[in-house]
Design a protein around this motif. Structure first.
Motif, mmCIF file in Angstrom:
data_model
loop_
_atom_site.group_PDB
_atom_site.id
_atom_site.type_symbol
_atom_site.label_atom_id
_atom_site.label_comp_id
_atom_site.label_asym_id
_atom_site.label_seq_id
_atom_site.Cartn_x
_atom_site.Cartn_y
_atom_site.Cartn_z
ATOM 1 N N GLU A 238 0.844 -1.197 0.000
ATOM 2 C CA GLU A 238 0.000 0.000 0.000
ATOM 3 C C GLU A 238 0.879 1.247 0.000
ATOM 4 O OE1 GLU A 238 -2.480 -0.377 3.406
ATOM 5 O OE2 GLU A 238 -3.519 -2.144 2.648
ATOM 6 N N THR A 308 -2.987 -6.288 -3.612
ATOM 7 C CA THR A 308 -2.065 -5.297 -4.112
ATOM 8 C C THR A 308 -2.660 -4.530 -5.285
ATOM 9 O OG1 THR A 308 -0.233 -6.713 -3.446
ATOM 10 C CG2 THR A 308 0.264 -4.935 -4.975
ATOM 11 N N HIS A 311 -5.427 -2.102 -4.177
ATOM 12 C CA HIS A 311 -4.964 -0.877 -3.523
ATOM 13 C C HIS A 311 -4.285 0.064 -4.486
ATOM 14 C CE1 HIS A 311 -6.036 -1.722 0.577
ATOM 15 N NE2 HIS A 311 -5.494 -2.920 0.500
#
Length: 313
Positions: A238, A308, A311
């Motif tokens: 993030e 992943t 985000h």
């Protein structure tokens, strides 16, 4: 030492350790140096779980194998008991660090496998994968760590007598708090917790320990390590996503972090991303608290990949 119960209580509380990278954050040597005073003689022993993952987290393995490895026994006598607090803390940080390394590698391979080779400049997967390609930097660095064995009140324990042997049984809570620097920009604290029990035996009227046996719920410890590892890996990606979004497109993640830390640093001219074959050859990570270098097979984790991508979009 007034009573055996008090001896067990104080002995347990002195098994903790603290280490940091600054000179003001040294381990409490005074507390550990007093540990031999609690043992009756040179043949007295203290046994406890090593909490050391020698290889279980570095290869595909079942939870049972990992838990069994965490439970492997560590034994110390009067002459070596003062080294136990540091050894336990180092074992926990190395095991947890290796677990983080392995998870990041898994995500790395997933992202490379899903990358668009024809559109390298815009592909988010390749940009985030560059996080793991720096040879001079690592995404997560342990800056300090502290462990503690906190015995519960004496009223929670109980005593058993077998002939002239007296056994004091006291529940406890083991906790390790690790401060992790993420990509040189953010710090995150994680806490690993497991319940346990210490059994201290005494002979006759002696108030010094003949033996001390400390057990931990290594199943709970493994679950705690696994959950916190997932949190750290998710937070790392993030953070990387935000850095890429806020940085010039020619920067790699680690280059962006270096430039942010060093305003006068020269601007990198290109963004080089290693190929999957290069990236899988070796991967090294160095932590001030617990250094290691590993070369580990990579295993895809679709769960992390999806988190992943979610985000980063």
């Amino acid at each position: 030492m007034a009573t055996p119960e008090k001896c067990v209580y104080v002995f347990t509380s002195r098994l903790g350790c603290k280490k940091g990278v600054s000179s003001s954050e040294k381990d409490d040597g005074e507390a550990s140096s007093m540990l031999p005073c609690f043992l009756e003689n040179e043949s007295s022993t203290c046994t406890l779980p090593s909490l050391h993952l020698k290889g279980a987290c570095l290869k595909p393995s079942s939870s049972e194998e990992t838990i069994k490895e965490l439970k492997s026994s560590l034994e110390a006598r009067k002459g070596t008991i003062s080294f136990v607090p540091t050894a336990i803390l180092q074992n926990v940080t190395r095991s947890f660090g290796n677990m983080i390394d392995n998870r990041i590698k898994q995500v790395h391979l997933c992202m490379l496998a899903n990358a668009d080779e024809k559109n390298k400049e815009q592909d988010v997967n390749l940009k985030l994968a560059s996080l793991l390609c720096s040879e001079k930097n690592c995404p997560t660095v342990f800056t300090s760590a502290e462990s503690s064995f906190r015995p519960l009140p004496l009223s929670k324990g109980h005593i058993k007598h077998v002939g002239r042997i007296k056994a004091v049984i006291l529940p406890l809570v083991f906790k390790t708090t690790i401060t992790i620097n993420i990509l040189g920009t953010k710090e995150r604290k994680v806490t690993l917790v497991a319940p346990g029990t210490i059994v201290g035996t005494f002979h006759g009227s002696c108030t010094r320990l003949r033996t001390a046996e400390l057990t931990l719920d290594t199943s709970a410890m493994y679950s705690s390590m696994k959950e916190r590892c997932d949190d750290v890996v998710a937070f790392t990606f993030e953070t990387a996503s935000r850095m890429l979004r806020d940085s010039p497109p020619t920067y790699t993640v680690m280059e962006a972090a270096a430039v942010k830390q060093e305003p006068n640093a020269s601007r990198p001219s290109t963004c080089r991303v290693k190929s999957p074959s290069e990236a899988s050859v070796t991967y090294s990570q160095h932590h001030p608290v617990s250094p290691w270098k590993t070369c580990i097979p990579l295993i895809p984790l679709a769960h992390f990949l999806q988190r992943t991508i979610d985000h980063s979009t």
